[in-house]
Design a protein around this motif. Structure first.
Motif, PDB file in Angstrom:
ATOM      1  N   LEU A   1      23.587   9.008  29.151  1.00  0.00           N
ATOM      2  CA  LEU A   1      22.717   8.622  30.262  1.00  0.00           C
ATOM      3  C   LEU A   1      21.241   8.782  29.914  1.00  0.00           C
ATOM      4  O   LEU A   1      20.405   7.994  30.350  1.00  0.00           O
ATOM      5  CB  LEU A   1      23.049   9.436  31.514  1.00  0.00           C
ATOM      6  CG  LEU A   1      24.356   9.074  32.208  1.00  0.00           C
ATOM      7  CD1 LEU A   1      24.642  10.049  33.335  1.00  0.00           C
ATOM      8  CD2 LEU A   1      24.330   7.645  32.725  1.00  0.00           C
ATOM      9  N   LEU A   2      20.916   9.790  29.132  1.00  0.00           N
ATOM     10  CA  LEU A   2      19.516  10.026  28.789  1.00  0.00           C
ATOM     11  C   LEU A   2      19.031   9.157  27.639  1.00  0.00           C
ATOM     12  O   LEU A   2      17.845   8.887  27.524  1.00  0.00           O
ATOM     13  CB  LEU A   2      19.305  11.500  28.447  1.00  0.00           C
ATOM     14  CG  LEU A   2      19.464  12.460  29.629  1.00  0.00           C
ATOM     15  CD1 LEU A   2      19.395  13.898  29.150  1.00  0.00           C
ATOM     16  CD2 LEU A   2      18.420  12.193  30.689  1.00  0.00           C
TER      17      LEU A   2
ATOM     18  N   PRO B   1      20.281   5.718  26.536  1.00  0.00           N
ATOM     19  CA  PRO B   1      21.220   4.591  26.683  1.00  0.00           C
ATOM     20  C   PRO B   1      21.247   3.630  25.515  1.00  0.00           C
ATOM     21  O   PRO B   1      22.109   2.776  25.445  1.00  0.00           O
ATOM     22  CB  PRO B   1      20.738   3.894  27.947  1.00  0.00           C
ATOM     23  CG  PRO B   1      19.301   4.262  28.065  1.00  0.00           C
ATOM     24  CD  PRO B   1      19.168   5.617  27.439  1.00  0.00           C
TER      25      PRO B   1
ATOM     26  N   THR C   1      15.879   8.780  39.011  1.00  0.00           N
ATOM     27  CA  THR C   1      17.183   8.183  39.289  1.00  0.00           C
ATOM     28  C   THR C   1      18.210   8.664  38.271  1.00  0.00           C
ATOM     29  O   THR C   1      19.337   9.009  38.634  1.00  0.00           O
ATOM     30  CB  THR C   1      17.091   6.640  39.265  1.00  0.00           C
ATOM     31  OG1 THR C   1      16.104   6.217  40.191  1.00  0.00           O
ATOM     32  CG2 THR C   1      18.416   6.010  39.598  1.00  0.00           C
ATOM     33  N   THR C   2      17.823   8.708  37.009  1.00  0.00           N
ATOM     34  CA  THR C   2      18.726   9.181  35.965  1.00  0.00           C
ATOM     35  C   THR C   2      19.120  10.626  36.215  1.00  0.00           C
ATOM     36  O   THR C   2      20.291  10.993  36.100  1.00  0.00           O
ATOM     37  CB  THR C   2      18.069   9.044  34.577  1.00  0.00           C
ATOM     38  OG1 THR C   2      17.715   7.676  34.381  1.00  0.00           O
ATOM     39  CG2 THR C   2      19.007   9.492  33.475  1.00  0.00           C
ATOM     40  N   THR C   3      18.143  11.448  36.579  1.00  0.00           N
ATOM     41  CA  THR C   3      18.423  12.849  36.875  1.00  0.00           C
ATOM     42  C   THR C   3      19.365  12.976  38.056  1.00  0.00           C
ATOM     43  O   THR C   3      20.309  13.781  38.033  1.00  0.00           O
ATOM     44  CB  THR C   3      17.109  13.610  37.160  1.00  0.00           C
ATOM     45  OG1 THR C   3      16.245  13.467  36.038  1.00  0.00           O
ATOM     46  CG2 THR C   3      17.370  15.074  37.428  1.00  0.00           C
TER      47      THR C   3
ATOM     48  N   ALA D   1      26.273   5.054  37.202  1.00  0.00           N
ATOM     49  CA  ALA D   1      24.966   4.857  36.560  1.00  0.00           C
ATOM     50  C   ALA D   1      24.753   3.384  36.234  1.00  0.00           C
ATOM     51  O   ALA D   1      23.648   2.861  36.376  1.00  0.00           O
ATOM     52  CB  ALA D   1      24.865   5.699  35.296  1.00  0.00           C
TER      53      ALA D   1
ATOM     54  N   PRO E   1      19.352   0.759  35.162  1.00  0.00           N
ATOM     55  CA  PRO E   1      18.322   1.597  34.542  1.00  0.00           C
ATOM     56  C   PRO E   1      17.153   1.758  35.503  1.00  0.00           C
ATOM     57  O   PRO E   1      16.746   0.811  36.166  1.00  0.00           O
ATOM     58  CB  PRO E   1      17.917   0.813  33.290  1.00  0.00           C
ATOM     59  CG  PRO E   1      18.306  -0.596  33.575  1.00  0.00           C
ATOM     60  CD  PRO E   1      19.472  -0.543  34.535  1.00  0.00           C
TER      61      PRO E   1
END
Length: 129
Positions: free
Chosen positions: A117-118, A120, A61-63, A51, A56
């Protein structure tokens, strides 16, 4: 920084769960829990590093990183449990005890990693060095 938080959260969860059971029930909980925590922590750290390399980005992308992390952890932990089965049983730890701790730390690291991750944390201002 997120990796240190994840390692600290895992160590804290271990101290709050593994240590009391090792002291009150059976000292083999300490070996099983420590091994399971390490087994689950390795892919979790890998996901956080992935990650960080991706950077960021948008929520998609995070998912994607979270889903890849779930897959890496599932494959890594499952393979590790099967590969360590002989050593765990030879050490007298018991495969059920080890598998139980692996499930606990799998879910714990998955939760902690997803939160990291969700959410930061604050982003530094653009003018800071």
């Amino acid at each position: 920084m997120r990796v240190l938080i994840l390692v600290g959260a895992t160590a804290g969860a271990g101290l709050l769960t593994v240590l009391p059971l090792a002291l009150l029930d059976d000292p083999r909980h300490a070996a099983a829990g420590t091994l399971a925590a390490a087994l689950c922590l390795i892919p979790a750290v890998g996901t956080l590093l992935l990650a960080g390399a991706v950077g960021p980005g948008d929520p998609d992308t995070t998912t994607t990183v979270i889903l890849v992390g779930i897959g890496l952890r599932f494959v890594g932990v499952t393979a590790g449990v099967f590969l360590l089965d002989g050593a765990v049983t030879a050490a007298g730890i018991g495969r059920e005890r080890f598998a139980g701790w692996a499930v606990f730390f799998y879910l714990m690291t998955l939760t902690a990693e997803s939160v990291l991750l969700l959410h930061p944390g604050p982003t530094p201002p653009a003018d800071s060095p």
